[in-house]
Scaffold this motif. Sequence first.
Motif, PDB file in Angstrom:
ATOM      1  N   GLY A   1       0.794  -1.227   0.000  1.00 31.00           N
ATOM      2  CA  GLY A   1       0.000   0.000   0.000  1.00 31.00           C
ATOM      3  C   GLY A   1       0.824   1.274   0.000  1.00 31.00           C
ATOM      4  N   ASP A   2       2.138   1.186   0.268  1.00 31.35           N
ATOM      5  CA  ASP A   2       2.994   2.371   0.265  1.00 31.35           C
ATOM      6  C   ASP A   2       3.120   2.944  -1.136  1.00 31.35           C
ATOM      7  OD1 ASP A   2       3.472   2.072   2.943  1.00 31.35           O
ATOM      8  OD2 ASP A   2       5.564   1.430   2.738  1.00 31.35           O
ATOM      9  N   ARG A   3       3.322   4.243  -1.184  1.00 27.58           N
ATOM     10  CA  ARG A   3       3.582   4.924  -2.443  1.00 27.58           C
ATOM     11  C   ARG A   3       5.087   5.160  -2.528  1.00 27.58           C
ATOM     12  NH1 ARG A   3      -0.828   6.101  -4.912  1.00 27.58           N
ATOM     13  NH2 ARG A   3      -0.282   8.014  -5.980  1.00 27.58           N
ATOM     14  N   ILE A   4       5.634   4.913  -3.696  1.00 29.73           N
ATOM     15  CA  ILE A   4       7.072   5.043  -3.916  1.00 29.73           C
ATOM     16  C   ILE A   4       7.299   5.856  -5.197  1.00 29.73           C
ATOM     17  CG2 ILE A   4       7.802   2.988  -2.659  1.00 29.73           C
ATOM     18  CD1 ILE A   4       7.564   2.786  -6.369  1.00 29.73           C
ATOM     19  N   TYR A   5       8.573   6.177  -5.453  1.00 28.96           N
ATOM     20  CA  TYR A   5       8.911   6.949  -6.645  1.00 28.96           C
ATOM     21  C   TYR A   5      10.036   6.260  -7.410  1.00 28.96           C
ATOM     22  CZ  TYR A   5      10.037  10.685  -9.799  1.00 28.96           C
ATOM     23  OH  TYR A   5      10.254  11.400 -10.941  1.00 28.96           O
ATOM     24  N   HIS A   6       9.890   6.216  -8.718  1.00 31.29           N
ATOM     25  CA  HIS A   6      10.942   5.723  -9.619  1.00 31.29           C
ATOM     26  C   HIS A   6      11.081   6.767 -10.721  1.00 31.29           C
ATOM     27  CE1 HIS A   6      12.782   3.496 -12.925  1.00 31.29           C
ATOM     28  NE2 HIS A   6      13.242   2.661 -12.011  1.00 31.29           N
ATOM     29  N   PRO A   7      12.302   7.215 -11.028  1.00 34.40           N
ATOM     30  CA  PRO A   7      12.462   8.296 -11.995  1.00 34.40           C
ATOM     31  C   PRO A   7      11.944   7.986 -13.399  1.00 34.40           C
ATOM     32  CG  PRO A   7      14.597   7.415 -11.370  1.00 34.40           C
ATOM     33  CD  PRO A   7      13.583   6.794 -10.464  1.00 34.40           C
ATOM     34  N   GLY A   8      11.960   6.749 -13.798  1.00 42.34           N
ATOM     35  CA  GLY A   8      11.481   6.422 -15.130  1.00 42.34           C
ATOM     36  C   GLY A   8       9.988   6.196 -15.215  1.00 42.34           C
ATOM     37  N   TYR A   9       9.371   5.823 -14.109  1.00 43.30           N
ATOM     38  CA  TYR A   9       7.961   5.448 -14.122  1.00 43.30           C
ATOM     39  C   TYR A   9       7.077   6.355 -13.282  1.00 43.30           C
ATOM     40  CZ  TYR A   9      10.214   1.278 -15.926  1.00 43.30           C
ATOM     41  OH  TYR A   9      10.991   0.421 -16.651  1.00 43.30           O
ATOM     42  N   GLY A  10       7.671   7.170 -12.440  1.00 47.58           N
ATOM     43  CA  GLY A  10       6.901   8.099 -11.620  1.00 47.58           C
ATOM     44  C   GLY A  10       6.477   7.504 -10.304  1.00 47.58           C
ATOM     45  N   ILE A  11       5.335   7.977  -9.828  1.00 50.99           N
ATOM     46  CA  ILE A  11       4.813   7.534  -8.546  1.00 50.99           C
ATOM     47  C   ILE A  11       4.130   6.186  -8.722  1.00 50.99           C
ATOM     48  CG2 ILE A  11       3.122   8.034  -6.738  1.00 50.99           C
ATOM     49  CD1 ILE A  11       3.771  11.007  -7.228  1.00 50.99           C
ATOM     50  N   GLY A  12       4.480   5.282  -7.842  1.00 49.69           N
ATOM     51  CA  GLY A  12       3.907   3.947  -7.886  1.00 49.69           C
ATOM     52  C   GLY A  12       3.359   3.556  -6.536  1.00 49.69           C
ATOM     53  N   ILE A  13       2.689   2.438  -6.524  1.00 51.85           N
ATOM     54  CA  ILE A  13       2.135   1.915  -5.284  1.00 51.85           C
ATOM     55  C   ILE A  13       2.586   0.459  -5.143  1.00 51.85           C
ATOM     56  CG2 ILE A  13      -0.052   1.245  -6.359  1.00 51.85           C
ATOM     57  CD1 ILE A  13      -1.354   2.067  -3.621  1.00 51.85           C
ATOM     58  N   VAL A  14       2.925   0.084  -3.913  1.00 51.53           N
ATOM     59  CA  VAL A  14       3.292  -1.300  -3.624  1.00 51.53           C
ATOM     60  C   VAL A  14       1.986  -2.077  -3.524  1.00 51.53           C
ATOM     61  CG1 VAL A  14       4.450  -2.859  -2.027  1.00 51.53           C
ATOM     62  CG2 VAL A  14       5.368  -0.556  -2.397  1.00 51.53           C
ATOM     63  N   LYS A  15       1.707  -2.874  -4.534  1.00 52.95           N
ATOM     64  CA  LYS A  15       0.442  -3.613  -4.592  1.00 52.95           C
ATOM     65  C   LYS A  15       0.479  -4.884  -3.759  1.00 52.95           C
ATOM     66  CE  LYS A  15      -2.407  -1.507  -7.404  1.00 52.95           C
ATOM     67  NZ  LYS A  15      -3.707  -1.077  -6.966  1.00 52.95           N
ATOM     68  N   LEU A  16       1.637  -5.556  -3.771  1.00 52.62           N
ATOM     69  CA  LEU A  16       1.691  -6.861  -3.118  1.00 52.62           C
ATOM     70  C   LEU A  16       3.126  -7.188  -2.747  1.00 52.62           C
ATOM     71  CD1 LEU A  16      -0.017  -9.470  -2.493  1.00 52.62           C
ATOM     72  CD2 LEU A  16       0.686 -10.281  -4.756  1.00 52.62           C
ATOM     73  N   ILE A  17       3.290  -7.783  -1.586  1.00 50.98           N
ATOM     74  CA  ILE A  17       4.577  -8.350  -1.173  1.00 50.98           C
ATOM     75  C   ILE A  17       4.292  -9.808  -0.877  1.00 50.98           C
ATOM     76  CG2 ILE A  17       6.455  -8.310   0.508  1.00 50.98           C
ATOM     77  CD1 ILE A  17       5.795  -5.333   0.980  1.00 50.98           C
ATOM     78  N   SER A  18       4.977 -10.690  -1.587  1.00 48.95           N
ATOM     79  CA  SER A  18       4.684 -12.112  -1.413  1.00 48.95           C
ATOM     80  C   SER A  18       5.947 -12.952  -1.561  1.00 48.95           C
ATOM     81  CB  SER A  18       3.651 -12.561  -2.441  1.00 48.95           C
ATOM     82  OG  SER A  18       4.148 -12.388  -3.749  1.00 48.95           O
ATOM     83  N   ASN A  19       5.859 -14.162  -1.049  1.00 54.93           N
ATOM     84  CA  ASN A  19       6.946 -15.126  -1.183  1.00 54.93           C
ATOM     85  C   ASN A  19       6.564 -16.121  -2.265  1.00 54.93           C
ATOM     86  OD1 ASN A  19       8.722 -14.207   0.889  1.00 54.93           O
ATOM     87  ND2 ASN A  19       7.255 -14.980   2.371  1.00 54.93           N
ATOM     88  N   LYS A  20       7.482 -16.381  -3.160  1.00 55.17           N
ATOM     89  CA  LYS A  20       7.252 -17.354  -4.237  1.00 55.17           C
ATOM     90  C   LYS A  20       8.487 -18.225  -4.370  1.00 55.17           C
ATOM     91  CE  LYS A  20       4.253 -14.408  -6.964  1.00 55.17           C
ATOM     92  NZ  LYS A  20       3.965 -13.855  -8.257  1.00 55.17           N
ATOM     93  N   SER A  21       8.249 -19.429  -4.810  1.00 52.84           N
ATOM     94  CA  SER A  21       9.383 -20.306  -5.115  1.00 52.84           C
ATOM     95  C   SER A  21       9.148 -20.890  -6.502  1.00 52.84           C
ATOM     96  CB  SER A  21       9.524 -21.414  -4.078  1.00 52.84           C
ATOM     97  OG  SER A  21       8.387 -22.224  -4.052  1.00 52.84           O
TER      98      SER A  21
END
Length: 183
Positions: A24-44
């Motif tokens: 749910g956090d909002r973050i920034y990336h210079p190439g893509y702009g403002i983003g949102i953390v949609k999901l944090i998950s573990n995968k194998s």
Amino acid sequence: MIVKYFLFGVYSKIKENIITINQGDRIYHPGYGIGIVKLISNKSFVGEKKTTFIQLYFARNGLTWQVPANNIPSTIRSIISATEARKIISHLQSWKGKVSEQWKVRATANQAAIAIGDPYRYAEVVKGLSLMKEHSTLSATDLKHLSLGLEFLCEELAEALNKTQERVGELIKDAIASPPAVA
């Protein structure tokens, strides 16, 4: 789930070195702009141990990006605060630097400033090229850099100040046009 990672020198004036990412956090990336953390998950995957992945969504490009938590680009950072946004507007007003008269040097410097994702550098690109535009015709590359710098700066300042990008654009124009405050 919380993910922490280190940033190394993303930009000079904001001193944050560790960022904590939560869903749910909002973050920034210079190439893509403002983003949102949609999901944090573990995968194998077959033959590999579980890895933590972060799914990011960037509305500007309609991009969903899934990246391993241990491989998050160093250019991703927290969005600036309202206090930091006001400091950037003040920096925009007081900055007295100049852009190079040599177009190749200027283009290279502006491209580097935009790529690094530092809002203070965006402000410098915008001010330098805006002032240059008042006295001469800008090249296509200069116009592109001015447009990108202004777009990126407006997007983040609008988010931080909870204002529209149009209103932030007016604040930027006013900061460029007004003389620096005397201390």
